[in-house]
Design a protein around this motif. Structure first.
Motif, short mmCIF file in Angstrom:
data_model
loop_
_atom_site.label_atom_id
_atom_site.label_comp_id
_atom_site.label_asym_id
_atom_site.label_seq_id
_atom_site.Cartn_x
_atom_site.Cartn_y
_atom_site.Cartn_z
N GLY A 125 0.80 -1.22 0.00
CA GLY A 125 0.00 0.00 0.00
C GLY A 125 0.83 1.27 0.00
O GLY A 125 0.31 2.36 -0.23
N ASP A 126 2.15 1.14 0.25
CA ASP A 126 3.02 2.33 0.30
C ASP A 126 3.74 2.62 -1.02
O ASP A 126 4.55 3.54 -1.10
N MET A 127 3.44 1.85 -2.04
CA MET A 127 4.11 2.00 -3.33
C MET A 127 3.91 3.41 -3.92
O MET A 127 4.86 4.02 -4.39
N GLY A 128 2.68 3.91 -3.86
CA GLY A 128 2.39 5.25 -4.38
C GLY A 128 3.19 6.33 -3.69
O GLY A 128 3.75 7.22 -4.33
N LEU A 129 3.26 6.25 -2.36
CA LEU A 129 4.05 7.21 -1.57
C LEU A 129 5.51 7.16 -2.00
O LEU A 129 6.16 8.19 -2.15
N ALA A 130 6.03 5.94 -2.15
CA ALA A 130 7.44 5.75 -2.46
C ALA A 130 7.81 6.32 -3.83
O ALA A 130 8.87 6.91 -3.99
N ILE A 131 6.92 6.13 -4.79
CA ILE A 131 7.23 6.55 -6.15
C ILE A 131 6.90 8.02 -6.39
O ILE A 131 7.67 8.74 -6.99
N GLY A 132 5.76 8.48 -5.87
CA GLY A 132 5.38 9.88 -6.03
C GLY A 132 4.77 10.13 -7.39
O GLY A 132 4.79 9.27 -8.27
N LYS A 133 4.24 11.35 -7.56
CA LYS A 133 3.62 11.73 -8.84
C LYS A 133 4.65 11.64 -9.96
O LYS A 133 5.70 12.28 -9.88
N LYS A 134 4.34 10.83 -10.98
CA LYS A 134 5.21 10.66 -12.14
C LYS A 134 6.64 10.29 -11.73
O LYS A 134 7.60 10.66 -12.43
N GLY A 135 6.79 9.60 -10.59
CA GLY A 135 8.13 9.15 -10.18
C GLY A 135 8.98 10.23 -9.53
O GLY A 135 10.18 10.06 -9.35
N SER A 136 8.35 11.36 -9.16
CA SER A 136 9.14 12.49 -8.64
C SER A 136 9.81 12.16 -7.31
O SER A 136 10.95 12.56 -7.08
N THR A 137 9.12 11.44 -6.43
CA THR A 137 9.69 11.13 -5.11
C THR A 137 10.89 10.20 -5.24
O THR A 137 11.95 10.45 -4.66
N VAL A 138 10.72 9.13 -6.00
CA VAL A 138 11.81 8.17 -6.15
C VAL A 138 13.00 8.84 -6.87
O VAL A 138 14.15 8.54 -6.56
N ALA A 139 12.73 9.78 -7.75
CA ALA A 139 13.81 10.51 -8.44
C ALA A 139 14.61 11.34 -7.45
O ALA A 139 15.85 11.40 -7.52
N LYS A 140 13.93 11.97 -6.48
CA LYS A 140 14.62 12.75 -5.44
C LYS A 140 15.51 11.85 -4.60
O LYS A 140 16.63 12.22 -4.24
N VAL A 141 14.99 10.67 -4.25
CA VAL A 141 15.76 9.72 -3.45
C VAL A 141 17.00 9.28 -4.23
O VAL A 141 18.10 9.22 -3.67
N GLN A 142 16.84 9.01 -5.52
CA GLN A 142 17.97 8.60 -6.36
C GLN A 142 19.06 9.67 -6.35
O GLN A 142 20.24 9.35 -6.24
N LYS A 143 18.63 10.93 -6.46
CA LYS A 143 19.58 12.03 -6.46
C LYS A 143 20.31 12.11 -5.11
O LYS A 143 21.52 12.27 -5.06
N ALA A 144 19.54 11.97 -4.02
CA ALA A 144 20.12 12.06 -2.68
C ALA A 144 21.11 10.91 -2.42
O ALA A 144 22.15 11.11 -1.79
#
Length: 143
Positions: A43-62
């Protein structure tokens, strides 16, 4: 089975959870391929990925590493399907041997078999590790 995380994994988990709000159940750091895999609560997949992958992209950068997110499931068949994504799976059978050992057999077509195994076998190795840690499945065989 209790999972012992390294200091690095604990740091990555803390960062991921604080940046995404998703709860991490497991984490694998693959330095060889410059990748971190996070197993998030169902159920947390949406939170982890974010809109259009924005959240996971931030994590990748960090983290300055590739980030992969997989959704946990208490159902071992659904869990293996999640592990194998984006490969399309025909069937998954889990057999328990007399000695208690559990083996999953995954059936797929040739094109998806390549996806499931991954370059140099990295996808199947990661899947086997997570299946062992989360569901005590000792092996995954791809047919």
């Amino acid at each position: 089975m209790t999972i012992k995380f390294t200091t690095n994994e604990i740091r990555y988990i803390a960062l991921f959870e604080s940046m995404t709000g998703a709860m991490v159940k497991d984490c694998i750091v693959d330095d060889e391929n410059g990748k971190v895999t996070f197993l998030v609560k169902k159920g947390d997949m949406g939170l982890a990925i974010g809109k259009k992958g924005s959240t996971v992209a931030k994590v990748q950068k960090a983290l300055d590493k590739g980030v992969e997110v997989i959704e946990h499931s208490s159902d071992p068949v659904e869990f293996i399907k999640n592990l194998m994504a984006p490969a399309k799976i025909r069937s998954i059978r889990i057999l328990q041997k007399e000695n208690g050992e559990k083996i999953a057999t995954v059936e797929t077509d040739p094109k998806n078999k390549r996806i499931a195994i991954g370059r140099g076998g990295q996808n199947i190795e990661r899947a086997r590790l997570l299946a062992r840690r989360q569901h005590n499945i000792s092996n995954i065989i791809i047919k």
